[in-house]
Design an enzyme around this catalytic site. Structure first.
Site, PDB file in Angstrom:
ATOM      1  N   HIS A  19       0.817  -1.228   0.000  1.00 30.78           N
ATOM      2  CA  HIS A  19       0.000   0.000   0.000  1.00 30.78           C
ATOM      3  C   HIS A  19       0.847   1.274   0.000  1.00 30.78           C
ATOM      4  CE1 HIS A  19      -3.603  -2.327   0.430  1.00 30.78           C
ATOM      5  NE2 HIS A  19      -3.254  -2.804   1.613  1.00 30.78           N
ATOM      6  N   ASP A  23      -2.488 -10.769  -2.532  1.00 27.11           N
ATOM      7  CA  ASP A  23      -3.075 -10.314  -1.260  1.00 27.11           C
ATOM      8  C   ASP A  23      -4.558  -9.989  -1.499  1.00 27.11           C
ATOM      9  OD1 ASP A  23      -2.184  -9.070   1.576  1.00 27.11           O
ATOM     10  OD2 ASP A  23      -3.696  -7.764   0.681  1.00 27.11           O
ATOM     11  N   HIS A  80      -6.149  -7.412  -0.651  1.00 32.97           N
ATOM     12  CA  HIS A  80      -6.345  -5.986  -0.931  1.00 32.97           C
ATOM     13  C   HIS A  80      -5.609  -5.592  -2.218  1.00 32.97           C
ATOM     14  CE1 HIS A  80      -6.682  -6.284   3.537  1.00 32.97           C
ATOM     15  NE2 HIS A  80      -7.641  -5.383   3.369  1.00 32.97           N
ATOM     16  N   ASP A 127      -4.520 -12.583   3.576  1.00 37.87           N
ATOM     17  CA  ASP A 127      -5.719 -12.076   4.253  1.00 37.87           C
ATOM     18  C   ASP A 127      -6.983 -12.320   3.440  1.00 37.87           C
ATOM     19  OD1 ASP A 127      -5.173 -10.157   2.312  1.00 37.87           O
ATOM     20  OD2 ASP A 127      -4.612  -8.609   3.766  1.00 37.87           O
TER      21      ASP A 127
HETATM   22 ZN    ZN Z   1      -4.078  -7.203   2.549  1.00 38.03          ZN
END
Ligand code: ZN
Length: 282
Positions: free
Chosen positions: A107, A145, A147, A224
């Protein structure tokens, strides 16, 4: 050949109260130790390598602890922790290994929060971007991931040497990755979509990539999206094994860098299955 794991106990020394805390890596390390993986200790990324990705002003603020947001605390010495994690990614790239270092990175954009996101989502330096830039080779970055890696997309958007492919839950944090843009191929998926839809999407995504164009595959390995975790897509240990097989089928040198995954008991098992699937084909 069994993939080597990059790890240092130093990454367990901060942030015990946060969801992105040491337990998630400590338990993964303990599980993988029992599975007879070999471990290598990283050294910190050089400032030169960090500055190939991040702006000097952002690094100055990070050193001073001036980059706290509601998700991402300004821990003491966080720049040093982040530099060691980035060094883990570089070592993983050099040995085609798997860095399980924290903090995660995808991120983090050039100047911090990326593409309009309101926080840096537990990230300080973009580990995988630093490793890819340090290698300087044409790369496919595959982000599994749960996200979207908005930082990685921001850094490599328009870069002719890199193709970024991400499968992620959407709509969800960080609110980006709804559609593909140029060299960044995004595959938004609904919450708990499940393994079948995930793998179908992954096959479609990898089918769109010209494998002749890159020399290395860099995997942002987040867990995740495991069922019940922070960005669940309903995946199980078996799903990661299947993802590993597909990565091996690309038939290129590969390295892996840990991103998310917040259930400590599960991370080690998922990493082991991902690598088992990958090694079945090598
Ligand atoms: Zn994540």
């Amino acid at each position: 050949m069994k993939t080597k794991i990059v790890f240092s106990e130093k990454c367990l020394n901060y942030g015990g109260w946060h969801i992105e805390g040491p337990t998630r890596v400590k338990m993964a390390h303990e599980f993988l130790k029992e599975k007879d993986y070999e471990f290598l200790e990283p050294t910190p990324a050089s400032e030169e390598d960090v500055l190939k990705v991040h702006d000097v002003d952002y690094i100055w603020n990070l050193k001073k602890g001036l980059v706290e947001d509601s998700d991402t605390p300004a821990y003491d010495n966080i720049y040093e922790h982040a530099r060691l994690s980035a060094g883990g990614a570089i070592l993983a790239a050099e040995i085609n290994g798997f860095s399980i270092m924290r903090p995660p990175g995808h991120h983090a954009g050039r100047r911090g929060a990326a593409l309009g996101a309101y926080t840096r989502g537990f990230c300080y330096l973009n580990n995988i971007a630093i490793a890819v830039k340090a290698m300087g080779k044409p790369a496919l970055i595959l982000d599994v991931d749960g996200h979207h890696g908005n930082g990685t997309q921001e850094i490599f958007q328009g870069d002719e040497k890199v193709v970024y492919v991400s499968l992620h839950r959407y709509p969800y944090y960080p609110g980006t990755g709804a559609y593909s843009e140029g060299n960044c191929l995004n595959f938004p998926l609904p919450v708990d979509c499940g393994e079948i839809r995930y793998l179908e999407t992954l096959d479609r995504a990898l089918g769109m990539v010209d494998t002749g164009k890159f020399e290395v595959v860099a995997v942002s390995a987040g867990f995740d999206n495991h069922v019940g975790d922070l960005a669940s897509l309903g995946l199980t240990e078996n799903s990661y094994r299947e993802i590993g097989k597909r990565i091996a089928a690309l038939d290129k040198p590969v390295f892996f860098v840990l991103e998310g995954g917040y259930v400590g008991e599960q991370n080690g098992k998922d990493i082991d299955q991902l690598l088992k699937g990958y090694e079945e084909r090598t």
